[in-house]
Design a protein around this motif. Structure first.
Motif, mmCIF file in Angstrom:
data_model
loop_
_atom_site.group_PDB
_atom_site.id
_atom_site.type_symbol
_atom_site.label_atom_id
_atom_site.label_comp_id
_atom_site.label_asym_id
_atom_site.label_seq_id
_atom_site.Cartn_x
_atom_site.Cartn_y
_atom_site.Cartn_z
ATOM 1 N N TYR A 144 0.779 -1.193 0.200
ATOM 2 C CA TYR A 144 0.077 0.039 -0.015
ATOM 3 C C TYR A 144 0.802 1.396 0.036
ATOM 4 O O TYR A 144 0.626 2.253 -1.020
ATOM 5 N N GLY A 147 2.621 1.747 -3.089
ATOM 6 C CA GLY A 147 1.809 2.223 -4.126
ATOM 7 C C GLY A 147 1.500 3.602 -4.315
ATOM 8 O O GLY A 147 1.424 4.393 -5.450
ATOM 9 N N ILE A 148 1.271 4.130 -2.870
ATOM 10 C CA ILE A 148 1.111 5.470 -2.666
ATOM 11 C C ILE A 148 2.350 6.336 -3.396
ATOM 12 O O ILE A 148 2.516 7.348 -4.010
ATOM 13 N N GLN A 151 2.681 6.327 -7.163
ATOM 14 C CA GLN A 151 1.611 7.333 -7.470
ATOM 15 C C GLN A 151 2.348 8.596 -7.405
ATOM 16 O O GLN A 151 1.602 9.395 -8.502
ATOM 17 N N PHE A 154 3.698 8.583 -10.778
ATOM 18 C CA PHE A 154 3.102 8.210 -11.817
ATOM 19 C C PHE A 154 1.303 8.392 -11.436
ATOM 20 O O PHE A 154 0.912 7.480 -11.199
ATOM 21 N N PRO A 155 1.092 9.465 -11.440
ATOM 22 C CA PRO A 155 -0.266 9.777 -10.755
ATOM 23 C C PRO A 155 -1.451 9.294 -11.619
ATOM 24 O O PRO A 155 -2.421 8.851 -11.185
ATOM 25 N N ILE A 157 -1.577 6.243 -12.921
ATOM 26 C CA ILE A 157 -1.648 5.002 -12.748
ATOM 27 C C ILE A 157 -2.531 4.377 -11.640
ATOM 28 O O ILE A 157 -2.249 4.996 -10.489
ATOM 29 N N PRO A 158 -3.725 3.597 -11.701
ATOM 30 C CA PRO A 158 -4.388 3.320 -10.525
ATOM 31 C C PRO A 158 -3.595 2.800 -9.416
ATOM 32 O O PRO A 158 -2.768 1.902 -9.717
ATOM 33 N N LEU A 159 -4.050 2.964 -8.151
ATOM 34 C CA LEU A 159 -3.480 2.205 -7.088
ATOM 35 C C LEU A 159 -3.265 0.921 -6.978
ATOM 36 O O LEU A 159 -2.540 0.209 -6.801
ATOM 37 N N VAL A 162 -0.681 -0.352 -9.382
ATOM 38 C CA VAL A 162 0.677 -0.249 -8.975
ATOM 39 C C VAL A 162 0.954 -1.462 -7.798
ATOM 40 O O VAL A 162 1.963 -2.037 -7.832
ATOM 41 N N GLN A 388 -6.903 2.051 2.213
ATOM 42 C CA GLN A 388 -7.231 3.282 2.196
ATOM 43 C C GLN A 388 -8.540 3.708 2.588
ATOM 44 O O GLN A 388 -8.942 4.848 2.869
#
Length: 530
Positions: A144, A147-148, A151, A154-155, A157-159, A162, A388
């Motif tokens: 998690y 992934g954040i 992001q 690479f904002p 790309i969906p969490l 990732v 999240q």
């Protein structure tokens, strides 16, 4: 603020690193013939691999970013280094007292020691707790948080994508290569991580003007490693009642970390590896926490401390070097994920599956371990994005270790140092510990961090008391059990004689003493002399 974009060369470096890790995993996997090869690297690891792997497994992306953020933010400040120097103390204790018994009994899993000392129920209890914590806290939290971080870069790309990508990459070489692949890639990743951290520290120091500029805009208490008892973040009594005990669970009884020590070629190699890992932990203050302090001068406007490290990466580093440091950040994520996957697979296969299917041979157990690794990877991928949606649960998971680990610590400590301890006492310890854990989950919240630090010690003390009382209600264990699983001064004296035959610099006790002296010097410097 910098623009979070990568040049082509940086992308090439990152992709080349990922492809290289995958190829390495496949190559190593072809050499495995059985469970001992797959889960314990054929018990052939030497001290450099052990030390680097211990270090890399401990430093995940959220740890790296969190340490830099603590160096930047008001509050905990440099006191976060207490978790690192306390880990060094724990590693020394682990090397002196616990590791020799683990290796003497040639166990696959740490909970297996509890079966040798007590019975299978103690082993199953400790293994189940470790599996739950590793899957739903260690692996999922790393996925998690990683992934954040990705992001931020690479904002678009969906969490979930990732998280899935990180898990699949780490899962592939872990499934194919087992512990050998995990340890070798960890060693490579540790070197990349250290080099990358040194580079970013150098650029931050050079452009900020150094520590003197930081001190000009910072309260001196920010640099205190040991905080007063009145401190709201990390009071010094909490180091004893909380940080030490939690560190002992993590470094001394947690399969997630100790598996590479179980794979030592010799006891001496394992002890040297633990000392080497302790030395690497010293670097954290200077190459991970200190850059956050330099950022106080460079970026005084930052309000979200988790963005401090990414900001320095993209603002300070030139093209090419950025790709290397970013590879180091990804390496931090991968090393924690692969260690978690491999440890859970080992625990489930050896502590549960083999008990149900004792007729399975080494090759079959290796195959089952690979399927379990893949299954755990899928579970962690499905769980991680859900964090999240549960902010309070996510905060609470940060401290859940302090509630689940005390009874496990009590089982190991009492069992190793008190020969009268028996399976009845272990049962009482587990029951009382589980009840206290349940009470904590129901009636406590994550905001009570200080209570968690203090209550860890209370929880441990109550479990020890239950263990002692319960042990006196049943006969003592046999002499055979005591001889093979309980520490005795005669064994320590025997080792002392053996160590006299080595050069002083090869004596792990001298190495440990040297680490302690360095720790004391660092604490005095930042607490007294600054």
């Amino acid at each position: 603020m910098p623009d979070f974009n990568l040049a082509l060369i940086d992308m090439v470096i990152v992709v080349a690193y990922i492809v290289g890790v995958l190829i390495l995993g496949f190559w190593i996997g072809k050499r495995h013939k059985g469970a001992e090869d797959y889960f314990l690297a054929g018990r052939s690891l030497t001290w450099p691999l052990i030390g680097f792997s211990l270090f890399a497994s401990n430093i995940s992306s959220n740890t790296l970013i969190g340490l830099t953020g603590s160096g930047y933010a008001d509050g905990a400040g440099f006191s976060v280094f207490s978790y690192e120097w306390m880990a060094i103390v724990v590693l020394i204790i682990f090397a002196v007292f616990f590791l020799p018994f683990y290796l003497r009994n040639r166990i696959f899993t740490i909970p297996e020691y509890l079966e040798r000392r007590y019975d299978y129920n103690a082993r199953a209890y400790a293994s189940f707790i470790a599996i739950v914590l590793n899957v739903f806290v260690d692996i999922s939290a790393t996925l998690y948080a990683g992934g954040i971080v990705i992001q931020l870069i690479f904002p678009g790309i969906p969490l979930w994508m990732v998280i899935t990508g990180l898990a699949v990459i780490a899962g592939i070489y872990t499934i194919t290569g087992g512990l050998s692949a995990v340890v070798i890639t960890d060693a490579i990743q540790a070197v990349i991580l250290i080099i990358g951290s040194i580079i970013i520290t150098w650029f931050a120091w050079e452009q900020s003007g150094g520590l003197s500029e930081v001190m000009a805009v910072t309260d001196p208490s920010h640099f205190d490693i040991i905080k007063p008892a009145s401190d709201e973040e990390l009071p010094w009594p909490g180091l004893i009642t909380g940080v030490f005990l939690l560190g002992f669970y993590f470094w001394g009884t947690n399969q997630y970390i100790t598996q590479r020590a179980l794979a030592s070629k010799t006891t001496q190699e394992g002890q040297w590896g633990a000392m080497f890992a302790g030395f690497l932990k010293l670097l954290i203050l200077f190459i991970m926490i200190m850059p956050g302090a330099f950022a106080r001068v460079l970026y005084p406007e930052i309000t979200e401390v988790d963005t401090v490290y990414p900001t320095m990466m993209f603002d300070l580093l030139p093209i090419g070097i950025l790709g290397l440091v970013l590879a180091g950040l990804i390496a931090a994520m991968m090393s924690s994920i692969d260690s978690g996957l491999n440890s859970v697979s080992t625990l489930i296969t050896m502590d549960f599956y083999q008990k149900l299917h004792p007729d399975k041979n080494q090759a079959e157990l290796m195959g089952i371990g690979r399927w379990i690794t893949a299954t755990v990877m899928i579970i962690a991928v499905l769980w991680a994005p859900q964090i999240q949606h549960f902010e309070k649960l996510w905060d609470y998971l940060q401290y859940v270790l302090s509630w689940f680990s005390p009874p496990i610590i009590a089982l190991f400590v009492v069992g190793l140092f008190w020969k009268r301890a028996n399976e009845r006492g272990a049962l009482w310890c587990a029951i009382v510990g589980a009840l206290l854990t349940l009470f904590a989950i129901i009636f406590n919240t994550s905001e009570q961090l200080i209570d968690f630090l203090y209550m860890t010690g209370i929880h441990f003390g109550v479990c020890v008391l239950a263990h002692v009382i319960g042990s006196y209600t049943a006969p003592p264990p046999s002499n055979e059990v005591v001889e093979n699983t309980v520490w005795q001064i005669s064994g320590f004296k025997k080792e002392t004689q053996e160590l006299k035959e080595l050069a002083w610099y090869k004596n792990y006790r001298y190495q440990g003493a040297g680490l302690v002296l360095i720790v004391i010097t660092i604490i005095l410097y930042f607490n007294v002399w600054i």
